[in-house]
Design an enzyme around this catalytic site. Structure first.
Site, mmCIF file in Angstrom:
data_model
loop_
_atom_site.group_PDB
_atom_site.id
_atom_site.type_symbol
_atom_site.label_atom_id
_atom_site.label_comp_id
_atom_site.label_asym_id
_atom_site.label_seq_id
_atom_site.Cartn_x
_atom_site.Cartn_y
_atom_site.Cartn_z
ATOM 1 N N LYS A 102 43.264 42.810 38.119
ATOM 2 C CA LYS A 102 42.137 43.721 38.340
ATOM 3 C C LYS A 102 41.474 43.950 36.988
ATOM 4 O O LYS A 102 42.106 44.389 36.041
ATOM 5 C CB LYS A 102 42.602 45.047 38.934
ATOM 6 C CG LYS A 102 41.452 46.047 39.126
ATOM 7 C CD LYS A 102 41.972 47.379 39.638
ATOM 8 C CE LYS A 102 40.859 48.419 39.659
ATOM 9 N NZ LYS A 102 41.386 49.761 40.025
ATOM 10 N N TYR A 116 46.477 45.158 35.725
ATOM 11 C CA TYR A 116 45.285 46.004 35.733
ATOM 12 C C TYR A 116 44.820 46.264 34.309
ATOM 13 O O TYR A 116 45.535 46.875 33.519
ATOM 14 C CB TYR A 116 45.633 47.317 36.451
ATOM 15 C CG TYR A 116 44.494 48.302 36.601
ATOM 16 C CD1 TYR A 116 43.163 47.942 36.401
ATOM 17 C CD2 TYR A 116 44.760 49.608 36.980
ATOM 18 C CE1 TYR A 116 42.136 48.858 36.553
ATOM 19 C CE2 TYR A 116 43.735 50.536 37.140
ATOM 20 C CZ TYR A 116 42.432 50.152 36.936
ATOM 21 O OH TYR A 116 41.426 51.072 37.088
#
Length: 292
Positions: free
Chosen positions: A164, A135
């Protein structure tokens, strides 16, 4: 794990005095997301105020979320800790309670080198068998990872399998796609970029929006995947002002205020965060009425 679609983020409801987590209300918040047809639940993100929870509270939310979802959709547990030791602690706990995946962010006080970031991910991966979504969210974590570096971690760390990307730079997503020959799944974490990101090949969209506007994000995702471009564009622009507002106002504050406006009290965000003021609430009410 073949994860696609809308990943919904629950807020963490607190008691009236803001000192305890209200698990009954958390269950209702999760149910709202499930009714909005999300494809996964991601607990303990920024919308869930994970940074403001004690370790006991963090564990409580993680355990309750897994139990309440009860296998209806995959559960992803967010982990963003200053120390590798605490990230390992949480990753092991996520595995023990039956979570399906962890979403791991490096969190920094000192500026971290790529060697330090790699070591952080590699150590966590060695401590837990759960798949890892890398992320990248420099706005909240203070660490900005390049597409090439994240893909190198996917290549070198067996359980790191997807990314992400939340910088708001669509070129990052194009880079992830081209550098990996389209083989590494990536997810959009920037609400107001949903249309561009999904058209750029994102496997899904991570968002707290379904907690307030139902399955409209899912409708947008489905329209794009089915090649209904005009419908997708119309759905996106219908949601655009709202999506931009909840980010700029602070996800936890905006979603909690929105839930209250819809008759579901989820408490206030934890200080130093503040709830929306009256003018902001009126603006949000107008947008919710328009999306009803």
């Amino acid at each position: 794990m073949n994860l696609t679609g809308i990943i919904g983020y629950p807020v963490t409801p607190f008691s009236q005095d803001n000192k305890q987590i209200d698990l009954d209300k958390l269950g209702r918040v999760i149910d709202v997301l499930l009714e909005a047809k999300v494809d996964a639940i991601a607990a303990l993100g920024s919308a869930g105020e994970a940074a403001y929870l004690s370790e006991a509270e963090w564990r409580q939310v993680a355990e309750y979320t897994v139990q309440h979802v009860a296998g209806k959709v995959p559960v992803i547990i967010g982990i963003a800790e200053l120390t590798t030791a605490q990230a390992v602690n949480y990753a092991q706990h996520a595995h023990q309670i039956g979570a399906d995946m962890i979403m791991l962010s490096p969190f920094s006080y000192y500026k971290l080198s790529e060697a330090e970031i790699f070591q952080h991910y590699d150590t966590v991966a060695s401590a837990s068998p759960l798949p890892i979504m890398i992320y990248n969210n420099p706005a909240t974590c203070g660490v900005d990872m390049s597409p090439a570096f994240m893909l190198s971690m996917v290549e070198r760390i067996p359980t790191a399998s997807m990314i992400k990307e939340s910088t708001g730079d669509i070129q990052r997503m194009h880079k992830i796609h081209t550098l990996s020959d389209g083989k590494v799944p990536f997810f959009n974490g920037c609400n107001h970029m949903a249309l561009e990101a999904l058209n750029a090949g994102a496997s899904g969209w991570c968002t707290a929006a379904p907690g307030l506007i139902g399955d409209k994000p899912k409708q947008l995702f489905d329209a794009i995947k089915q090649g209904e471009n005009e419908k997708a564009q119309a759905l996106f622009y219908q949601q655009y002002e709202f999506l931009e507002f909840i980010v700029s106002s602070g996800l936890a504050a905006a979603v909690k205020s929105g839930l209250a406006l819809q008759g579901m009290d989820a408490g206030e965000p934890r200080k130093p965060l503040l709830p929306l003021n009256e003018q902001e609430q009126q603006r949000l009410q107008g947008m919710l009425d328009g999306l009803a």
